[in-house]
Design a protein around this motif. Structure first.
Motif, PDB file in Angstrom:
ATOM      1  N   LYS A 104       0.813  -1.209   0.000  1.00 21.44           N
ATOM      2  CA  LYS A 104       0.000   0.000   0.000  1.00 21.44           C
ATOM      3  C   LYS A 104       0.847   1.260   0.000  1.00 21.44           C
ATOM      4  N   ARG A 105       1.974   1.244   0.666  1.00 16.24           N
ATOM      5  CA  ARG A 105       2.739   2.459   0.833  1.00 16.24           C
ATOM      6  C   ARG A 105       3.630   2.808  -0.361  1.00 16.24           C
ATOM      7  N   ASN A 106       3.949   1.847  -1.217  1.00 16.81           N
ATOM      8  CA  ASN A 106       4.927   2.079  -2.280  1.00 16.81           C
ATOM      9  C   ASN A 106       4.321   2.029  -3.676  1.00 16.81           C
ATOM     10  N   PHE A 107       4.787   2.913  -4.538  1.00 15.88           N
ATOM     11  CA  PHE A 107       4.273   2.974  -5.901  1.00 15.88           C
ATOM     12  C   PHE A 107       5.405   3.424  -6.825  1.00 15.88           C
ATOM     13  N   PRO A 108       6.316   2.529  -7.173  1.00 17.02           N
ATOM     14  CA  PRO A 108       7.465   2.920  -7.995  1.00 17.02           C
ATOM     15  C   PRO A 108       7.090   3.137  -9.454  1.00 17.02           C
ATOM     16  N   LEU A 109       7.807   4.037 -10.090  1.00 18.87           N
ATOM     17  CA  LEU A 109       7.660   4.326 -11.521  1.00 18.87           C
ATOM     18  C   LEU A 109       8.889   3.779 -12.224  1.00 18.87           C
ATOM     19  N   ILE A 110       8.659   2.943 -13.231  1.00 18.35           N
ATOM     20  CA  ILE A 110       9.740   2.260 -13.937  1.00 18.35           C
ATOM     21  C   ILE A 110       9.800   2.737 -15.382  1.00 18.35           C
ATOM     22  N   LEU A 111      10.995   3.133 -15.806  1.00 18.08           N
ATOM     23  CA  LEU A 111      11.233   3.442 -17.203  1.00 18.08           C
ATOM     24  C   LEU A 111      12.167   2.365 -17.747  1.00 18.08           C
ATOM     25  N   GLU A 112      11.610   1.444 -18.514  1.00 21.25           N
ATOM     26  CA  GLU A 112      12.381   0.287 -18.995  1.00 21.25           C
ATOM     27  C   GLU A 112      13.488   0.712 -19.956  1.00 21.25           C
ATOM     28  N   SER A 113      13.190   1.659 -20.834  1.00 20.73           N
ATOM     29  CA  SER A 113      14.161   2.120 -21.818  1.00 20.73           C
ATOM     30  C   SER A 113      13.958   3.625 -22.029  1.00 20.73           C
ATOM     31  N   PRO A 114      14.503   4.414 -21.123  1.00 23.02           N
ATOM     32  CA  PRO A 114      14.250   5.861 -21.175  1.00 23.02           C
ATOM     33  C   PRO A 114      14.694   6.501 -22.485  1.00 23.02           C
ATOM     34  N   SER A 115      13.955   7.499 -22.909  1.00 18.96           N
ATOM     35  CA  SER A 115      14.301   8.259 -24.109  1.00 18.96           C
ATOM     36  C   SER A 115      14.304   9.746 -23.763  1.00 18.96           C
ATOM     37  N   PRO A 116      14.971  10.566 -24.566  1.00 20.16           N
ATOM     38  CA  PRO A 116      15.060  12.003 -24.241  1.00 20.16           C
ATOM     39  C   PRO A 116      13.720  12.690 -24.070  1.00 20.16           C
ATOM     40  N   ASN A 117      12.656  12.203 -24.726  1.00 18.02           N
ATOM     41  CA  ASN A 117      11.348  12.859 -24.548  1.00 18.02           C
ATOM     42  C   ASN A 117      10.710  12.553 -23.191  1.00 18.02           C
ATOM     43  N   GLN A 118      11.373  11.752 -22.387  1.00 15.04           N
ATOM     44  CA  GLN A 118      10.927  11.517 -21.023  1.00 15.04           C
ATOM     45  C   GLN A 118      11.658  12.408 -20.021  1.00 15.04           C
ATOM     46  N   THR A 119      12.483  13.282 -20.528  1.00 18.45           N
ATOM     47  CA  THR A 119      13.076  14.315 -19.674  1.00 18.45           C
ATOM     48  C   THR A 119      11.956  15.209 -19.165  1.00 18.45           C
ATOM     49  N   SER A 120      11.813  15.292 -17.846  1.00 15.81           N
ATOM     50  CA  SER A 120      10.673  15.995 -17.279  1.00 15.81           C
ATOM     51  C   SER A 120      10.826  16.074 -15.763  1.00 15.81           C
ATOM     52  N   LEU A 121       9.888  16.765 -15.145  1.00 17.96           N
ATOM     53  CA  LEU A 121       9.768  16.810 -13.683  1.00 17.96           C
ATOM     54  C   LEU A 121       8.616  15.887 -13.296  1.00 17.96           C
ATOM     55  N   TYR A 122       8.906  14.916 -12.464  1.00 20.95           N
ATOM     56  CA  TYR A 122       7.925  13.903 -12.102  1.00 20.95           C
ATOM     57  C   TYR A 122       7.481  14.083 -10.652  1.00 20.95           C
ATOM     58  N   PHE A 123       6.168  13.915 -10.453  1.00 20.33           N
ATOM     59  CA  PHE A 123       5.608  13.985  -9.109  1.00 20.33           C
ATOM     60  C   PHE A 123       4.777  12.750  -8.814  1.00 20.33           C
ATOM     61  N   CYS A 124       4.990  12.218  -7.635  1.00 19.33           N
ATOM     62  CA  CYS A 124       4.129  11.183  -7.097  1.00 19.33           C
ATOM     63  C   CYS A 124       3.128  11.862  -6.159  1.00 19.33           C
ATOM     64  N   ALA A 125       1.898  11.373  -6.138  1.00 16.08           N
ATOM     65  CA  ALA A 125       0.879  11.968  -5.278  1.00 16.08           C
ATOM     66  C   ALA A 125       0.034  10.861  -4.674  1.00 16.08           C
ATOM     67  N   SER A 126      -0.510  11.135  -3.502  1.00 17.53           N
ATOM     68  CA  SER A 126      -1.397  10.160  -2.880  1.00 17.53           C
ATOM     69  C   SER A 126      -2.580  10.880  -2.259  1.00 17.53           C
ATOM     70  N   SER A 127      -3.671  10.139  -2.068  1.00 19.66           N
ATOM     71  CA  SER A 127      -4.822  10.677  -1.350  1.00 19.66           C
ATOM     72  C   SER A 127      -5.524   9.546  -0.627  1.00 19.66           C
ATOM     73  N   LEU A 128      -6.337   9.913   0.360  1.00 13.34           N
ATOM     74  CA  LEU A 128      -6.933   8.924   1.242  1.00 13.34           C
ATOM     75  C   LEU A 128      -7.870   8.001   0.467  1.00 13.34           C
ATOM     76  N   LYS A 129      -8.723   8.573  -0.325  1.00  9.99           N
ATOM     77  CA  LYS A 129      -9.662   7.774  -1.101  1.00  9.99           C
ATOM     78  C   LYS A 129     -10.311   8.681  -2.118  1.00  9.99           C
ATOM     79  N   THR A 130     -11.281   8.186  -2.797  1.00  9.48           N
ATOM     80  CA  THR A 130     -11.888   8.984  -3.849  1.00  9.48           C
ATOM     81  C   THR A 130     -12.959   9.896  -3.277  1.00  9.48           C
TER      82      THR A 130
END
Lengths: 111, 114
Positions: free
Chosen positions: B71-97
């Protein structure tokens, strides 16, 4: 489709009042959030509206008109630290908590 | 302190070299999501998860993978990164919908793919 429209940039003077407008179109509607984001940092929660009208929270207030697809964020007694981007984020109807973010309004506060 | 922790904060990598950006929250939140932020485009959702072992694509999922084994972990995997994936990434969570359950964001990961 889903669309959010906010001004790209605004400038204001320290101590003044500024209103940042947001118009939106979403697939249904389940509330609207405003976030503040300083450059390179994470967005932080400012306000939430789900019913029409004004929500006041200290120097910040947010207004919503669901029938018009319109919201605004009002910032009073501006301070230099209020220089940041402000993100309008409506939540479409649906079974999950997805927010749709606009590109944001970059506010510069000058002395 | 209640928070969402992302690592690393900054990463420079080369095209094609697999990488993982970790995200962990200590608030027992059910809902987690990854966004990327690019100038003029705002935050765009990559993937989200409603709960353990429940994930789904957002608006820009191509080139990314996620998993939600705890429940606590949510990794983001880039198997084969490319230059168009250059960016600022944010993870976010919330209690429920629904309701006043906006997101709590991590501090961000600035990724550069060369």
């Amino acid at each position: 489709g889903q669309n959010i429209d906010q001004p790209t940039e605004m400038t204001a003077t320290e101590g003044a009042i500024v209103q940042i407008n947001c118009t939106y179109q979403t697939s249904g509607f389940n509330g609207l959030f405003w976030y503040q984001q300083h450059a390179g940092e994470a967005p932080t929660f400012l306000s939430y509206n789900v019913l029409d009208g004004l929500e006041e929270k200290g120097r910040f207030s947010s207004f919503l008109s669901r029938s018009k697809g319109y919201s605004y964020l009002l910032l009073k007694e501006l301070q230099m630290k209020d220089s940041a981007s402000y993100l309008c984020a409506p939540r479409p109807a649906g079974g999950y908590n997805k927010l749709i973010f606009g590109a944001g309004t970059r506010l510069a506060v000058h002395p | 302190e209640a928070q969402v922790t992302q690592n690393p904060r900054y990463l420079i990598t080369v095209t094609g070299k697999k990488l993982t950006v970790t995200c962990s929250q200590n608030m027992n939140h059910e809902y987690m999501s990854w966004y990327r932020q690019d100038p003029g485009l705002g935050l765009r959702q990559i993937y989200y998860s409603m709960n353990v072992e429940v994930t789904d694509k957002g608006d820009v999922p191509e080139g990314y993978k996620v998993s939600r084994k705890e429940k606590r972990n949510f990794p983001l995997i880039l198997e084969s990164p490319s230059p168009n994936q250059t960016s600022l990434y944010f993870c976010a969570s919330s209690l429920k919908t629904g309701g006043l359950y906006g997101y709590t964001f991590g501090s961000g990961t600035r990724l550069t793919v060369v």
